[in-house]
Design an enzyme around this catalytic site. Structure first.
Site, PDB file in Angstrom:
ATOM      1  N   TYR A 167       0.803  -1.352  -0.122  1.00  0.00           N
ATOM      2  CA  TYR A 167      -0.165   0.048   0.047  1.00  0.00           C
ATOM      3  C   TYR A 167       0.978   1.204   0.007  1.00  0.00           C
ATOM      4  O   TYR A 167       0.663   2.129  -0.790  1.00  0.00           O
ATOM      5  CB  TYR A 167      -0.734   0.043   1.150  1.00  0.00           C
ATOM      6  CG  TYR A 167      -1.811   1.203   1.168  1.00  0.00           C
ATOM      7  CD1 TYR A 167      -3.045   0.908   0.458  1.00  0.00           C
ATOM      8  CD2 TYR A 167      -1.620   2.182   1.902  1.00  0.00           C
ATOM      9  CE1 TYR A 167      -4.158   2.095   0.642  1.00  0.00           C
ATOM     10  CE2 TYR A 167      -2.533   3.430   2.100  1.00  0.00           C
ATOM     11  CZ  TYR A 167      -3.715   3.150   1.216  1.00  0.00           C
ATOM     12  OH  TYR A 167      -4.746   4.284   1.333  1.00  0.00           O
ATOM     13  N   ALA A 170       2.527   1.768  -3.362  1.00  0.00           N
ATOM     14  CA  ALA A 170       1.502   2.470  -4.594  1.00  0.00           C
ATOM     15  C   ALA A 170       1.234   3.608  -4.426  1.00  0.00           C
ATOM     16  O   ALA A 170       1.223   4.436  -5.244  1.00  0.00           O
ATOM     17  CB  ALA A 170       0.287   1.647  -4.205  1.00  0.00           C
TER      18      ALA A 170
END
Length: 263
Positions: A167, A170
């Site tokens: 996460y 990203a």
């Protein structure tokens, strides 16, 4: 509303726009008079109440169900927007997912990595490429055309969480994506921004409510409360309105001072 009137409207596409931060953004843009193209994963009948609510605020609302990680979904959405409205003015890349299971970096999982990266970075990158090219064509045909691209990132772009590395990676990529498209679109005066929410009360944070309640109570944020979707919505509406047109490529934190270095 007849088709000719719909094609005269300002149009905003919000991915992940039926819940959480995306819905807060959709409501704020509806209040600005935008027609809404809303993308989400759920079938239309499952979000009917949400869409009906938006239709009370917006001059027009169209829903496009599909996985934003897929370029086939991008084609379907842009074709649908062109048919319904004739053009697009604002793209908000909001759709995002958390890892299905939080794991230590030393237990990194390929399936989780692909899942998170596909929705949170690959999908927005390729969708933005498609929509930005469409904006260029609109600007070429109409010198008065005004477009804007807004990426919803996260404080996780710079704040480390070792149990959700995919996460964080990203969201860090979204930061570079913002600068790339800002540089590319600058010659046409089409600004690109990133908004970075902090600890925000959504279904994504529902499973860690107790943890963040405690951290907020202990002073992790300067403003000692949760963020709410409408906090981010107001910022996005201001950016879309053109209030910060000379600030292209910049990051706006909506985090209650979470990222201020403090002793």
């Amino acid at each position: 509303m007849n088709q000719s009137k719909e094609k005269a409207l300002k149009v905003a596409l919000i991915t992940g726009g039926t819940r959480g931060i995306g819905l807060g953004i959709a409501k704020a843009l509806a209040n600005e008079g935008y027609a809404l193209a809303i993308n989400g994963m759920r079938p239309a009948e499952q979000v009917a109440d949400v869409l009906d609510g938006l239709k009370k605020q917006s001059p027009a609302v169209h829903y496009f169900a599909g996985d934003i990680a897929s370029t086939q979904t991008h084609q379907m959405i842009t074709d649908g927007i062109e048919e319904a409205f004739g053009g697009i003015h604002v793209l908000v890349n909001n759709a995002g997912v958390a890892p299905k299971e939080r794991k230590d970096l030393l237990e990194a999982d390929e399936d989780s990595y692909e899942f998170v990266m596909g929705t949170n970075l690959k999908g927005p990158y390729l969708l933005t490429s498609r929509v930005a090219a469409w904006m260029v064509r609109q600007k070429t045909n109409d010198a008065d055309y005004q477009g804007c691209i807004i990426n919803v990132g996260s404080v996780s772009a710079t704040m480390v969480s070792t149990n959700r590395g995919d996460y964080c990676l990203a969201k860090a990529g979204v930061g570079m994506m913002t600068q790339l498209f800002a540089a590319r679109m600058g010659e046409l005066n089409i600004p690109v921004f990133e908004v970075r929410p902090g600890i925000t009360k959504t279904d994504m944070t529902a499973t860690v409510t107790d943890k963040y309640d405690r951290l907020i109570r202990d002073g992790i944020c300067v403003t000692q409360r949760w963020g709410y979707p409408e906090d981010t919505g107001r910022v996005v509406a201001s950016l879309a309105r053109g209030d910060f047109a000379y600030s292209t490529g910049q990051v706006i934190h909506v985090d209650g001072g979470l990222t201020i270095p403090r002793l």
